[in-house]
Design an enzyme around this catalytic site. Structure first.
Site, PDB file in Angstrom:
ATOM      1  N   LYS A 149       1.019  -1.117  -0.117  1.00  0.00           N
ATOM      2  CA  LYS A 149       0.051   0.076   0.071  1.00  0.00           C
ATOM      3  C   LYS A 149       1.030   1.166   0.144  1.00  0.00           C
ATOM      4  O   LYS A 149       0.561   2.183  -0.724  1.00  0.00           O
ATOM      5  CB  LYS A 149      -0.903  -0.139   1.183  1.00  0.00           C
ATOM      6  CG  LYS A 149      -2.113  -1.017   1.185  1.00  0.00           C
ATOM      7  CD  LYS A 149      -2.769  -1.202   2.469  1.00  0.00           C
ATOM      8  CE  LYS A 149      -3.724  -2.439   2.316  1.00  0.00           C
ATOM      9  NZ  LYS A 149      -4.338  -2.747   3.563  1.00  0.00           N
ATOM     10  N   GLN A 155      -4.210  -0.944   9.758  1.00  0.00           N
ATOM     11  CA  GLN A 155      -4.009  -2.178   9.128  1.00  0.00           C
ATOM     12  C   GLN A 155      -4.719  -3.272  10.151  1.00  0.00           C
ATOM     13  O   GLN A 155      -4.436  -3.351  11.389  1.00  0.00           O
ATOM     14  CB  GLN A 155      -2.726  -2.589   8.732  1.00  0.00           C
ATOM     15  CG  GLN A 155      -2.331  -4.068   8.263  1.00  0.00           C
ATOM     16  CD  GLN A 155      -3.197  -4.153   6.703  1.00  0.00           C
ATOM     17  OE1 GLN A 155      -2.956  -3.098   6.166  1.00  0.00           O
ATOM     18  NE2 GLN A 155      -3.483  -5.381   6.438  1.00  0.00           N
ATOM     19  N   ASP A 162     -10.415   2.844   4.034  1.00  0.00           N
ATOM     20  CA  ASP A 162     -10.881   1.615   3.954  1.00  0.00           C
ATOM     21  C   ASP A 162     -12.447   1.659   3.988  1.00  0.00           C
ATOM     22  O   ASP A 162     -12.985   0.318   3.753  1.00  0.00           O
ATOM     23  CB  ASP A 162     -10.327   1.041   5.547  1.00  0.00           C
ATOM     24  CG  ASP A 162      -9.061   0.052   4.897  1.00  0.00           C
ATOM     25  OD1 ASP A 162      -8.882  -0.258   3.496  1.00  0.00           O
ATOM     26  OD2 ASP A 162      -8.397  -0.480   5.832  1.00  0.00           O
TER      27      ASP A 162
END
Ligand code: NAD
Length: 290
Positions: A54, A98, A121
């Site tokens: 990412k 994460q 996200d």
């Protein structure tokens, strides 16, 4: 006849290139670059690989990589304080925690420290609520990637029966909302669903997101149906999906491979969300997202 293979790598490359161009335009117009703050707790090897990818792709797209590695034993309140600080920081366009986090941490409470306009996200309670109401928000990356693959592949969704196998917060549930918004008739199957093949055999579009290797085989698929495989399983023979590709390829009309299908789309959509989050912040659009 063999299914058309949907090439997620090439679609993801196009999305990344578009985001890169749009990022340069954003920079020319504002003198600022979108900043992606990634927060990684502990040393889970798979999470390290994901976060590194990412970060690398964020820089390749012309964005600023703002990484925050934290020890596995970090306290809930310290992590919440960091997330709130990033939420208030103007140089941060998007915040990504994460997952999974170590067991002593409350992931839901942590996610909810991220405001909707920075939730790249798309996984907070606020973002899920906005999505369910059809309001402006950042969409969860993997479901958004599935929708983009269907769009680019010119698969008709409106009025079609889409069966999603899996009801997770990460994939199945948000995907059901996105497909409803695209006017599909949506069925969500899950681990308690009985006689799965009879349900999926009625589908024009099957989206397999159960996390069960090769769950979807020849008996599950109507001839000509589109089959999107979200599953990822590391096996001795390499990466495999929830769909038995060889069993289905001569029945389906279109099919995503694993690897090279949905997987590459997830980070591409994350970059797209980060740019969108930057424009929300710059144009004062946070109010419309909150
Ligand atoms: P999850 O374990 O949170 O959810 C799985 C869902 O599948 C549950 O709702 C469960 O009820 C359902 N299910 C389990 N067994 C089933 C069965 N036999 N029949 C019908 N339904 C069943 O998983 P998740 O996080 O949604 O991920 C699903 C899969 O997608 C995993 O393989 C994961 O690795 C993969 N994944 C891929 C990406 C990507 O970028 N391509 C992103 C996220 C997840």
């Amino acid at each position: 006849m063999s299914a058309k293979i949907i090439d997620g790598r090439s679609v993801a490359t196009k999305v990344r290139n578009q985001v890169k161009l749009a990022t340069e335009s954003y920079y020319s117009a504002t003198g600022r670059r979108p900043g992606l703050a990634t927060v990684l707790v502990g040393h889970d090897p798979a999470s390290h690989v994901y976060i590194n990818n990412k970060r690398k792709q964020c820089v390749a797209a012309g964005m600023v990589d703002l990484h925050h590695p934290l020890p596995a034993e970090v306290a809930q309140e310290d992590l919440e304080a960091l997330l709130r600080k990033l939420a208030a920081d103007d140089s941060v366009s998007g915040v990504l925690l994460q997952l999974p986090v170590p067991e002593h941490l409350d992931a839901s409470a942590l996610l909810d420290c991220i405001p909707a306009h920075k939730d790249v996200d798309g996984l907070t309670t606020e973002s899920a609520g906005l999505l369910a109401r059809g309001l402006r928000s950042l969409r969860p990356c993997t479901p958004a990637g599935v929708i983009e693959l269907l769009r680019v592949s010119e698969i008709e969704v409106s009025g079609r029966h889409a069966v999603i196998v899996g009801r997770s917060q990460l994939v199945g549930k948000p995907l059901s909302q996105l497909l409803l918004q695209s006017d599909a008739t949506v069925t969500v199957a899950h681990s308690r669903t009985q006689n799965l093949p009879s349900i999926t055999r009625d589908a024009d579009i099957i989206i397999a997101a159960a996390g069960v290797p090769h769950l979807i085989g020849a008996t599950h698929v109507k001839p000509g149906a589109t089959v999107i495989d979200v599953g990822i399983h590391r096996t001795r023979d390499g990466l495999r999906g929830d769909v038995d590709f060889d069993a289905v390829v001569d029945i389906a009309g279109a099919l995503t491979p694993v690897p090279g299908g949905v997987g590459p789309m997830t980070i591409a959509m994350l970059l797209s969300n980060t740019l969108q989050a930057a424009t929300f912040n710059t144009q004062g659009m946070a109010a419309s997202v909150r």
